[in-house]
Design an enzyme around this catalytic site. Sequence first.
Site, PDB file in Angstrom:
ATOM      1  N   HIS A 290       0.856  -1.194   0.000  1.00 32.59           N
ATOM      2  CA  HIS A 290       0.000   0.000   0.000  1.00 32.59           C
ATOM      3  C   HIS A 290       0.887   1.237   0.000  1.00 32.59           C
ATOM      4  CE1 HIS A 290      -3.080   2.912   1.264  1.00 32.59           C
ATOM      5  NE2 HIS A 290      -3.970   2.018   0.894  1.00 32.59           N
TER       6      HIS A 290
ATOM      7  N   ASP B 144      -7.722  -4.418  -0.562  1.00 32.28           N
ATOM      8  CA  ASP B 144      -8.263  -4.879  -1.840  1.00 32.28           C
ATOM      9  C   ASP B 144      -8.221  -6.402  -1.967  1.00 32.28           C
ATOM     10  OD1 ASP B 144      -8.739  -2.246  -2.920  1.00 32.28           O
ATOM     11  OD2 ASP B 144      -6.576  -2.058  -3.081  1.00 32.28           O
TER      12      ASP B 144
END
Length: 427
Positions: free
Chosen positions: A305, A363
């Site tokens: 991320h 995700d």
Amino acid sequence: MDAKTALLTLDGTTFELPVVMGAEGEKAIDISSLRQKTGYITLDPGYANTGSCQSAITFVDGEKGILRYRGYPIEELAEQSSFIETAMLLIFGELPTQAERAVFRDMLSAQELLHEDLLHHFEGFPPYGQPMSILSAVINSFASYHPDLLDIQTDEEFRLAVAKIISKVRTIAAFSYRKSVGRPFMYPDPNRSYCSNFLHMMFSVPYKEFEPTRAQIKALSLFLVMHADHEQNCSCSTVRMVGSSQANLFASVAAGICALWGRLHGGANAAVIEMLENINAGRMTVKDYIEKVKRREMRLMGFGHRIYKSFDPRAKILKKAAHKLLHDQDMTGDPLIEIAQELEAAAMSDDFFVERRLYPNVDFYSGIILRTLGIPVSMFPVMFAIGRMPGWIAHWYEESKNNSKIHRPRQIYTGPAPRRYVSIEDR
């Protein structure tokens, strides 16, 4: 505003720039007068080190893996709150009382239907049209159907606009899916909760209503809570930028939907499923895929991320929820789910990924949850948009209340130097 200042020396001259301190100890140098004082601007591609605003909505600490909505840890909201309660917290600033929540839920029920003329809007899209395209277009059209809310002046008008968007977005989303698969629209049921109602509109058929389980409703609510806001990301910044021009709320959130559509933003969880499908279709083992990733031949979607340098706190929550939902739904026969679980275990036991802090992100697990709920991949970004709607609205409202200037970034020009026009005969 802190009394401290930063000193910047340019061409032998020293300039003082104010230092701003955030509520959680963040430090920033206020450069709003830099060009006026020095003739210089800053260059920060991607705005990785640029603060575009001061906000009281969401706090993120990527180094420590912290996410808080209005001061409340995401872990506590995940455990105890619902999506609607979390939405009210983000938008209105405080957790609602029972009476306030009941009133707002009644407003949502009253606003869940679309104007019947809007149904013709769906007919204008081709079969198998992109649901995100439909969602953005229909929400943008609200400006024509609700002209009384284009210039919001009172708290009552704002609350009504909020109820319309939060309620109708799920109806539009479900209708866009039904349109894409050629099924009749299923109207919302005012006796159902927010998440149960959405699943009803998605999967019911005439004379056979879909009854989601408690586990499915809880998983969907948790998914939406985890996506409700995440500070100044691409789509949120888009909403604030569009809103800074005094564009109406409907146009601003429609622009946010378009920004979210990108593969690197709202499309990331769909990319996870596509990766799993490619592994499955290629008859490649997870071990082989991991090795290809380490050789930079493949990309490992759903890991790492930009902000979080430790485990994404949302991923921790959704990981637990995903495994629980898989157990409740008995998805042991789904090859993609099996690949996902094997991929997660392999990456977490490999020093290559651990040393680079490439942990599974939100995700990765949200894609698994949505697939387990039966949501098609084409709807993944739409689901993200439903969840992110409260954050977009909160940021639009905060931007409008701050009376800030229209957003207008500078640039460093790198094109040709001045030159004279040459007539077409002489070129």
